[in-house]
Enzyme design. Sequence first.
Site, short mmCIF file in Angstrom:
data_model
loop_
_atom_site.label_atom_id
_atom_site.label_comp_id
_atom_site.label_asym_id
_atom_site.label_seq_id
_atom_site.Cartn_x
_atom_site.Cartn_y
_atom_site.Cartn_z
N GLU A 283 40.06 -132.62 89.70
CA GLU A 283 38.90 -133.60 91.16
C GLU A 283 39.98 -133.45 92.13
O GLU A 283 39.93 -134.55 93.09
CB GLU A 283 38.90 -135.01 90.64
CG GLU A 283 38.28 -135.11 88.95
CD GLU A 283 38.32 -136.42 89.20
OE1 GLU A 283 38.44 -137.36 89.35
OE2 GLU A 283 36.98 -136.67 87.48
N PRO A 284 40.04 -132.21 93.21
CA PRO A 284 40.30 -131.72 94.17
C PRO A 284 39.54 -133.03 95.75
O PRO A 284 37.62 -132.14 94.97
CB PRO A 284 40.97 -130.55 94.57
CG PRO A 284 40.01 -129.74 93.34
CD PRO A 284 39.96 -130.31 92.66
N ARG A 322 40.92 -143.12 109.76
CA ARG A 322 42.19 -143.28 109.13
C ARG A 322 43.15 -143.48 109.28
O ARG A 322 43.73 -144.47 108.53
CB ARG A 322 42.23 -141.02 108.71
CG ARG A 322 41.09 -140.80 107.50
CD ARG A 322 41.98 -138.98 107.15
NE ARG A 322 43.11 -140.10 105.40
CZ ARG A 322 43.93 -139.58 106.07
NH1 ARG A 322 44.81 -139.22 107.16
NH2 ARG A 322 45.21 -140.35 105.02
N CYS A 352 36.08 -150.16 120.43
CA CYS A 352 36.40 -151.76 120.94
C CYS A 352 37.65 -152.68 120.16
O CYS A 352 36.50 -153.40 119.52
CB CYS A 352 35.11 -153.17 121.76
SG CYS A 352 34.77 -152.76 122.87
N GLU A 353 37.93 -152.16 119.60
CA GLU A 353 39.06 -151.73 118.83
C GLU A 353 40.78 -151.29 119.01
O GLU A 353 40.60 -150.98 119.63
CB GLU A 353 38.58 -151.78 116.76
CG GLU A 353 37.67 -152.07 116.89
CD GLU A 353 37.25 -153.44 115.73
OE1 GLU A 353 38.82 -154.12 115.84
OE2 GLU A 353 36.45 -154.42 115.65
N TYR A 379 38.05 -136.76 105.02
CA TYR A 379 37.92 -138.72 104.84
C TYR A 379 37.17 -138.44 105.86
O TYR A 379 37.66 -139.45 107.42
CB TYR A 379 38.69 -138.87 104.43
CG TYR A 379 39.19 -138.87 102.79
CD1 TYR A 379 37.88 -138.83 101.87
CD2 TYR A 379 39.44 -138.72 102.29
CE1 TYR A 379 37.58 -139.23 100.67
CE2 TYR A 379 40.04 -137.93 100.74
CZ TYR A 379 39.17 -138.49 100.51
OH TYR A 379 39.02 -137.94 98.97
N1 LLP Z 1 39.27 -138.60 92.14
C1 LLP Z 1 39.10 -139.66 91.97
C2 LLP Z 1 38.73 -140.85 90.41
C3 LLP Z 1 39.68 -140.48 93.53
O1 LLP Z 1 38.95 -141.69 93.15
C4 LLP Z 1 39.62 -139.57 94.05
C5 LLP Z 1 39.63 -140.55 95.80
C6 LLP Z 1 39.33 -138.41 93.90
C7 LLP Z 1 39.91 -137.90 92.70
C8 LLP Z 1 40.43 -136.98 95.46
O2 LLP Z 1 41.12 -137.52 95.55
P1 LLP Z 1 41.53 -136.57 96.99
O3 LLP Z 1 42.04 -135.47 96.06
O4 LLP Z 1 40.86 -136.36 98.00
O5 LLP Z 1 43.11 -137.17 97.73
N2 LLP Z 1 39.64 -142.39 101.80
C9 LLP Z 1 41.34 -142.09 102.03
C10 LLP Z 1 41.56 -141.16 100.46
C11 LLP Z 1 40.81 -141.81 99.56
C12 LLP Z 1 40.42 -141.35 97.76
C13 LLP Z 1 39.58 -142.16 97.35
N3 LLP Z 1 39.60 -141.02 95.60
C14 LLP Z 1 41.65 -141.23 102.85
O6 LLP Z 1 41.34 -140.91 104.02
O7 LLP Z 1 42.82 -140.68 102.81
#
Ligand code: LLP
Length: 406
Positions: A283-284, A322, A352-353, A379
Amino acid sequence: VAEGPIVHARDARGVLSIGGVPLDHVLAAAGAATPAYVYDLDAIVERTRSLVAAVGERGLCAYAIKANAARPIVESIVACGAGVDVVSGGELMLALEANAPADRIVFSGVAKRDREIDLALARRIRALHVESVEELPRIAARARAIGVRAPVCLRINPEVEADTHAHIATGHDEAKFGIVAADLPAALAAIDASTSLALVGLSVHVGSQLMSPEPYLAGVDALASVATALMGQSRTLEYLDCGGGFGVPYRDDQRAVEPADTVRAARARLAERGLGALPVVVEPGRALVAAAGVIVASVIQPKVSGERRWLFVDAGMNDLLRPALYQAFHRIEPLLDEGGERVAFRVAGPVCESSDDFGVHRLPKSPPEHVVICEAGAYGRSMASTYNQRAIAAELVVTNGRVLRV
Ligand code: LLP
């Protein structure tokens, strides 16, 4: 091993390009003002292809659409043979609208609403990824009401500490995600108690922005142990989902392992444990899109205050949360670099933060007109808000030398 962030090329004038098109031309072609998100679609396709190949013909690369839901991006990822990992009814609708086949969509999340469960069941998606024992009778009731058998996958909490920011670590036993080992018997009993539920798989996700394969493989090991135990009870599984979380280098001194190498290592680990025949799902999110996106911002004005040299730009924490939320670092480059002396500026947005602050960056001493915030494809827009009544920035896609507005 990818060494440091991807450095975007500059043209003969010194203007930063994306997908081979100088960013000033990208904005002009779309008639877009700043701030604007710009994505290199061809780079996203290339990364997707590499992961689709790594999971193998029977495997599934399910894009975590939460990272970036821009329609052309999702359509292109799906067209590469990938599926989609969704966490809401809204994401599920977007995935379907982007032509994702229902049997390549998985639905994770700790608190799915009844109407979201209904939508998933009515559309016959691959599986609902279940994160608690309590969720199982809720899904069973909806499946009964609709008259279908619900395919469920148990997301196990592997109780692994991921070496990442606490807010994006999910696989430890205090996180709200997944089912811990002690609760698995109750989850299996709930499945066995209902003729409306069918166990189809197991999944795990230890966290996001993992810079080494070890925590990912620790999650795979935990998955393998549970899978072996269940198969020993003569249960059949259709797939093992090893999750996402492949890290991306944001700083020059960071190194990330190629996600496809980590996926191949995960498959090798499963094969060693006698589970090589089961299709693998990954799940990338970030790994497919982060480095392929930037935010172009205009400089509004500098402010010299005592020792501190600020540079105020028209992109803020509402466009890229982020840094404020995770103390994340994003490289900031001048759009035009004529090679003059650089000095340290602390770059901040107009919101304004105090946390609307992108940190210190070396930029031309005579402040540039525009800056480029790098590695912003994941993100960024998907976490954007209208805080301070600011507009959501335009999104532009570059593909094959052409510019499209999302
Ligand atoms: N699968 C599941 C069950 C997840 O909860 C997530 C991310 C992913 C896959 C994908 O993860 P990735 O491959 O993108 O790392 N907003 C944060 C990241 C939150 C990720 C939440 N879940 C940031 O900007 O770093």
